[in-house]
Design an enzyme around this catalytic site. Structure first.
Site, PDB file in Angstrom:
ATOM      1  N   CYS A   1       0.838  -1.204   0.000  1.00 39.70           N
ATOM      2  CA  CYS A   1       0.000   0.000   0.000  1.00 39.70           C
ATOM      3  C   CYS A   1       0.861   1.238   0.000  1.00 39.70           C
ATOM      4  O   CYS A   1       1.971   1.232   0.540  1.00 39.70           O
ATOM      5  CB  CYS A   1      -0.844   0.069   1.265  1.00 39.70           C
ATOM      6  SG  CYS A   1      -1.824  -1.362   1.539  1.00 39.70           S
TER       7      CYS A   1
ATOM      8  N   TYR B   1      -2.547  -3.110  -3.942  1.00 31.75           N
ATOM      9  CA  TYR B   1      -3.768  -3.803  -4.340  1.00 31.75           C
ATOM     10  C   TYR B   1      -4.479  -2.964  -5.395  1.00 31.75           C
ATOM     11  O   TYR B   1      -4.689  -1.776  -5.218  1.00 31.75           O
ATOM     12  CB  TYR B   1      -4.649  -4.131  -3.143  1.00 31.75           C
ATOM     13  CG  TYR B   1      -5.226  -2.997  -2.312  1.00 31.75           C
ATOM     14  CD1 TYR B   1      -4.609  -1.754  -2.202  1.00 31.75           C
ATOM     15  CD2 TYR B   1      -6.401  -3.190  -1.596  1.00 31.75           C
ATOM     16  CE1 TYR B   1      -5.152  -0.733  -1.429  1.00 31.75           C
ATOM     17  CE2 TYR B   1      -6.953  -2.171  -0.814  1.00 31.75           C
ATOM     18  CZ  TYR B   1      -6.311  -0.949  -0.746  1.00 31.75           C
ATOM     19  OH  TYR B   1      -6.856   0.057   0.022  1.00 31.75           O
TER      20      TYR B   1
ATOM     21  N   TYR C   1      -5.013 -12.927  -6.507  1.00 32.85           N
ATOM     22  CA  TYR C   1      -4.792 -12.560  -5.104  1.00 32.85           C
ATOM     23  C   TYR C   1      -5.836 -13.212  -4.179  1.00 32.85           C
ATOM     24  O   TYR C   1      -6.746 -12.546  -3.702  1.00 32.85           O
ATOM     25  CB  TYR C   1      -4.838 -11.034  -5.046  1.00 32.85           C
ATOM     26  CG  TYR C   1      -4.500 -10.381  -3.733  1.00 32.85           C
ATOM     27  CD1 TYR C   1      -3.796 -11.040  -2.722  1.00 32.85           C
ATOM     28  CD2 TYR C   1      -4.875  -9.063  -3.497  1.00 32.85           C
ATOM     29  CE1 TYR C   1      -3.490 -10.400  -1.540  1.00 32.85           C
ATOM     30  CE2 TYR C   1      -4.579  -8.417  -2.315  1.00 32.85           C
ATOM     31  CZ  TYR C   1      -3.890  -9.089  -1.338  1.00 32.85           C
ATOM     32  OH  TYR C   1      -3.600  -8.453  -0.164  1.00 32.85           O
TER      33      TYR C   1
ATOM     34  N   TYR D   1      -9.756 -11.245   1.333  1.00 35.12           N
ATOM     35  CA  TYR D   1     -10.536 -10.632   0.257  1.00 35.12           C
ATOM     36  C   TYR D   1     -11.386 -11.692  -0.462  1.00 35.12           C
ATOM     37  O   TYR D   1     -11.413 -12.851  -0.075  1.00 35.12           O
ATOM     38  CB  TYR D   1      -9.602  -9.889  -0.699  1.00 35.12           C
ATOM     39  CG  TYR D   1      -8.860  -8.747  -0.031  1.00 35.12           C
ATOM     40  CD1 TYR D   1      -9.550  -7.760   0.669  1.00 35.12           C
ATOM     41  CD2 TYR D   1      -7.466  -8.663  -0.073  1.00 35.12           C
ATOM     42  CE1 TYR D   1      -8.885  -6.709   1.293  1.00 35.12           C
ATOM     43  CE2 TYR D   1      -6.787  -7.612   0.539  1.00 35.12           C
ATOM     44  CZ  TYR D   1      -7.497  -6.639   1.218  1.00 35.12           C
ATOM     45  OH  TYR D   1      -6.844  -5.605   1.837  1.00 35.12           O
TER      46      TYR D   1
ATOM     47  N   ARG E   1      10.966  -8.253   6.315  1.00 35.32           N
ATOM     48  CA  ARG E   1      11.633  -6.989   6.683  1.00 35.32           C
ATOM     49  C   ARG E   1      13.145  -7.143   6.555  1.00 35.32           C
ATOM     50  O   ARG E   1      13.930  -6.755   7.411  1.00 35.32           O
ATOM     51  CB  ARG E   1      11.216  -6.573   8.096  1.00 35.32           C
ATOM     52  CG  ARG E   1      11.183  -5.091   8.289  1.00 35.32           C
ATOM     53  CD  ARG E   1      10.269  -4.634   9.430  1.00 35.32           C
ATOM     54  NE  ARG E   1      10.170  -5.511  10.571  1.00 35.32           N
ATOM     55  CZ  ARG E   1      11.111  -5.661  11.512  1.00 35.32           C
ATOM     56  NH1 ARG E   1      12.215  -4.956  11.451  1.00 35.32           N
ATOM     57  NH2 ARG E   1      10.931  -6.495  12.507  1.00 35.32           N
TER      58      ARG E   1
ATOM     59  N   CYS F   1      15.296  -0.088   7.389  1.00 37.55           N
ATOM     60  CA  CYS F   1      13.954   0.080   7.949  1.00 37.55           C
ATOM     61  C   CYS F   1      14.022  -0.176   9.456  1.00 37.55           C
ATOM     62  O   CYS F   1      14.712  -1.084   9.903  1.00 37.55           O
ATOM     63  CB  CYS F   1      13.043  -0.946   7.275  1.00 37.55           C
ATOM     64  SG  CYS F   1      11.453  -1.161   8.078  1.00 37.55           S
TER      65      CYS F   1
ATOM     66  N   CYS G   1       8.799   0.513  12.137  1.00 36.06           N
ATOM     67  CA  CYS G   1       7.880   1.310  12.969  1.00 36.06           C
ATOM     68  C   CYS G   1       6.464   1.380  12.394  1.00 36.06           C
ATOM     69  O   CYS G   1       5.520   1.739  13.097  1.00 36.06           O
ATOM     70  CB  CYS G   1       8.423   2.721  13.136  1.00 36.06           C
ATOM     71  SG  CYS G   1       8.589   3.631  11.572  1.00 36.06           S
TER      72      CYS G   1
ATOM     73  N   CYS H   1       4.863   4.208   7.797  1.00 32.18           N
ATOM     74  CA  CYS H   1       4.467   4.147   6.383  1.00 32.18           C
ATOM     75  C   CYS H   1       3.038   3.621   6.271  1.00 32.18           C
ATOM     76  O   CYS H   1       2.169   4.230   5.651  1.00 32.18           O
ATOM     77  CB  CYS H   1       5.440   3.265   5.594  1.00 32.18           C
ATOM     78  SG  CYS H   1       5.803   1.679   6.379  1.00 32.18           S
TER      79      CYS H   1
ATOM     80  N   CYS I   1       8.030   7.953   5.460  1.00 27.76           N
ATOM     81  CA  CYS I   1       8.876   6.950   6.095  1.00 27.76           C
ATOM     82  C   CYS I   1       9.788   7.628   7.105  1.00 27.76           C
ATOM     83  O   CYS I   1      10.347   8.685   6.834  1.00 27.76           O
ATOM     84  CB  CYS I   1       9.691   6.235   5.017  1.00 27.76           C
ATOM     85  SG  CYS I   1      10.992   5.183   5.674  1.00 27.76           S
TER      86      CYS I   1
HETATM   87 FE1  SF4 Z   1      10.356   0.989   7.810  1.00 30.14          FE
HETATM   88 FE2  SF4 Z   1      10.062   3.498   7.028  1.00 30.14          FE
HETATM   89 FE3  SF4 Z   1       7.930   1.954   7.258  1.00 30.14          FE
HETATM   90 FE4  SF4 Z   1       9.227   2.734   9.460  1.00 30.14          FE
HETATM   91  S1  SF4 Z   1       8.165   4.045   8.034  1.00 30.14           S
HETATM   92  S2  SF4 Z   1       8.482   0.657   8.962  1.00 30.14           S
HETATM   93  S3  SF4 Z   1      11.326   2.799   8.712  1.00 30.14           S
HETATM   94  S4  SF4 Z   1       9.612   1.668   5.841  1.00 30.14           S
END
Ligand code: SF4
Ligand code: ADP
Length: 675
Positions: free
Chosen positions: A31, A61, A169, A174, A295, A341, A344, A347, A359
């Site tokens: 998304c 999606y 999908y 869904y 991740r 990343c 958190c 996003c 982000c």
């Molecule tokens: Fe990762 Fe950025 Fe999403 Fe946080 S905001 S989970 S750092 S991609």
């Protein structure tokens, strides 16, 4: 020039049916909060991932028909020729960099509400959806035939738009997964009953998509390796479905059933690579390439999962958002440059709030088109001097970008370590990955001869003036309030026994109250729950009080709320909802019902207030003086201007540094619905 890398295996081309991915880096559908509403923003953002080296870049999606309308969430769509034009722009930008473009065809079934299209929602039977008091219409045979036609038409439009990989999908609850569910699917026709019948629609869609577009496009299936919960599709049944259809699609994109608790979980709850044990079996069942997520930011882990035959493609959503250039950096052996990343889900929260995703780690995310920001490139500066006061996320990011632009930068902090709030917060339970915000920037800055860091330097206004820098950025942060002012109290709480009141700053700096602790969370994000956990683990008897209906209520948007509440209950924290702390006299707290105002007293030794923060802008005020008129030479950034999540502070530091020395930029361009 091709650079030899110890991770060469990750850069092998991999065929997917009739097309070939140039490497194993696969940005799975995710998304964006952009979708059909912000097509240029979306296309440029996906194009940036391709430029960064991802071999496959997919949409989010993508609705096949107005009977699947997820307003207010900006899903992608392939309903008509305008949609084809918009998504063709994405496919072109992805192709420009030699990547394959994928599209996740989607029908939400009973899950959506069709608030905009006003069409009846469709389901395997009539049932309630996610949020609204609306039930779906039970699909009869003609509805199923219509649905298959829509899917086929959308697949053809996807090919017309230039996509290389087209998804079927049948997961995440869904429409097609409704058919797979033994509980929801009560049909007695050829689409109900046995597993073979329940998976018939899935099979038909794969076959029909292949027949229509399979000469030029690969057909991918996104499927949950461990089913959808035993009452719907057990792990064994999921295994059997994959077994039955193993060779039918050109690629299996494998996920797991627990979306919020595992697949999409934050780093507070789940570590990198955690899906491995559930998805590992799939490759043994199919000769087709398999992609999954986790991740992934560590190339060694990626390599191990590929080498050990678990995955053919390293799938990523969040790591590709935090660092669109992750593949390039691995290939060039620049691992220290990876912006990892932090898990958190800020996003995801923005998509959930129907806004373009941003982000924490990558402040350029969502600004590729409207501001022309590139995650790796910045315009050169004029070499003048800049003093940045405060080395929290705002100050660190500002110093990093200014250094990259060639300014002479001095970064000063009163503390003896860098990172400000992220350093403090990263020591709280589950927040260790927050430190990546500091570590990435510090790693970059340390290699810049034009950036000097001065720790243990609490600067006064005179110090700043004496320094005589050409520009000053004040990034002195914010302090948690001790007086209770927040959402519930516009004025300080009158009756407060100051001696026993603590703030998150006190606890992050080592205070550990014992006995009966009441924590009042008027902030509603992670701080209240995380501190409750910490204090309970340290032996206190903790009562968590919130005016909201759940603990850490805002973290519904980050997908963490359920895990948060479960974790708190598991640690023995008592959760009191719909309640406001109205006072504390050192012996008892006064708790007021948020609706009736009825007050009860409850014994407490300590009150922890997680309400709101006060900008720490004393230095800025002293520097700009009475008239507040600074002609831009002195600016405040981050929490000392506007207390907000870490993502906002990083963004503010980035923006100020990118734009320093240039005339103020015009307002960002507005994206329109048609390219
Ligand atoms: Fe990762 Fe950025 Fe999403 Fe946080 S905001 S989970 S750092 S991609
Ligand atoms: P942000 O999130 O906006 O970056 P933080 O609160 O994380 O803000 O960081 C602010 C930093 O500023 C802290 O590390 C703090 O020690 C530092 N700081 C505050 N006032 C001064 C000052 N007068 N001189 C130097 N450093 C300061």
């Amino acid at each position: 020039m091709r650079i030899e890398s110890r991770y060469e295996r990750l850069f092998e081309p991999v065929p997917i049916g009739p097309v070939t991915a140039k490497n194993r880096f696969y940005q799975v559908p995710h998304c964006t909060g952009m979708g059909h509403a912000l097509p240029k923003t979306h296309a440029a953002m996906r194009g940036m991932k391709a430029e960064g080296g991802w071999g496959v870049v997919c949409t989010e999606y993508c609705s096949i028909h107005p009977s699947s309308d997820d307003q207010p969430h900006p899903f992608a769509s392939l309903w008509d020729d305008d949609d084809v034009r918009n998504l063709a722009s994405m496919a072109e930008q992805v192709h420009e960099h030699g990547a394959l473009a994928g599209v996740e065809l989607w029908h939400g079934g009973s899950f959506v509400a069709n608030l905009a299209s006003r069409m009846p929602t469709l389901g395997v039977r009539s049932m309630l959806g996610r949020t609204d008091p609306i039930q779906s219409q039970r699909m009869d045979r003609s509805d199923i035939r219509a649905f298959r036609r829509w899917h086929l038409a959308a697949a053809k439009r996807a090919r017309q738009a230039g996509f290389d990989v087209i998804y079927v999908y049948p997961t995440h609850g869904y429409l097609v997964s409704e058919f797979l569910s033994r509980t929801l699917n009560d049909r007695s026709d050829q689409y109900g009953g046995s597993l073979e019948n329940r998976s018939r629609l899935m099979r038909e869609l794969i076959e029909e998509t292949r027949d229509a577009v399979g000469d030029r496009c690969a057909v991918a299936v996104r499927f949950s390796a461990d089913g959808h919960g035993d009452e719907h599709l057990s792990g064994d049944e999921a295994h059997d479905v994959i077994g039955m259809l193993a060779q039918l699609p050109d690629l299996w994109d494998v996920v797991v059933s627990d979306y919020y608790g595992e697949e999409m979980a934050t780093s507070r709850f789940v570590a990198e690579g955690s899906l491995e044990s559930k998805v590992a079996y799939v490759k043994a069942l199919t000769g087709k390439p398999v992609v999954s997520v986790g991740r992934f930011t560590s190339p060694d882990l990626m390599l191990r999962q590929v080498r050990s035959g678990i995955l053919d493609f390293v799938g990523a959503a969040r790591p590709s958002i935090a660092d669109p250039f992750l593949p390039t950096k691995i290939r060039e052996d620049r691992l220290e440059d990876i912006r990892e990343c932090i898990g958190c889900n800020i996003c995801y929260a923005h998509n959930y709030r129907a806004a373009a995703l941003r982000c924490t780690q990558n402040p350029t995310m969502g600004e590729e088109w409207r501001s022309g920001w590139h995650p790796e490139k910045v315009p050169p500066g004029d070499g003048s001097s800049v003093l940045v006061v405060g080395a929290g996320p705002a100050g660190l990011e500002a110093a990093h970008i200014l250094g990259k632009r060639g300014f002479q930068v001095a970064l000063a902090d009163a503390a003896h370590e860098t990172g400000g709030r992220v350093t403090l917060e990263s020591r709280l339970p589950g927040l260790a990955e927050w430190a990546r915000v500091r570590d990435y920037r510090l790693g970059q800055i340390r290699r810049m001869p034009n950036v000097a860091i001065y720790l243990g330097s609490a600067l006064s206004a005179d110090d700043v003036r004496e320094f005589a820098a050409d520009h000053v950025l004040v990034a002195t942060g914010a302090r948690w309030r001790r007086d209770g002012v927040g959402r519930s109290h516009g004025q300080p709480i009158r009756e407060l026994q100051a001696v026993s009141v603590l703030t998150p700053d006190d606890i992050m700096r080592g205070a550990r109250p014992v006995g009966r602790v009441t924590l009042f969370d008027d902030d509603h994000y992670y701080m209240g729950p995380v501190l409750s956990l910490l204090l309970a683990q340290a032996g206190a008897t903790v009562t968590y009080v919130t005016p909201a209906g759940t603990a850490g209520d805002w973290s519904h948007y980050t997908g963490e709320q359920e895990c948060t509440q479960r974790q708190m209950l598991g640690a023995g924290v008592e959760i009191v909802v719909s309640t406001i702390v109205a006072g504390f006299d050192g012996v008892a707290v006064s708790l007021a019902c948020a609706y009736s105002g009825r007050v009860e007293r409850r014994a407490a030794d300590t009150l922890v207030l997680v309400t709101s923060r006060e900008p720490d802008d004393g230095l800025y005020r002293e520097l700009v003086g009475e008239d507040d008129d600074t002609d831009g030479a002195i600016r405040r950034i981050g929490d000392c201007r506007q207390p907000a999540p870490i993502a906002n502070a990083v963004y503010a530091g980035h923006k100020a540094a990118r734009e320093l020395g240039s005339p103020p930029p015009p307002l960002p361009a507005r994206d329109r619905a048609v390219v």
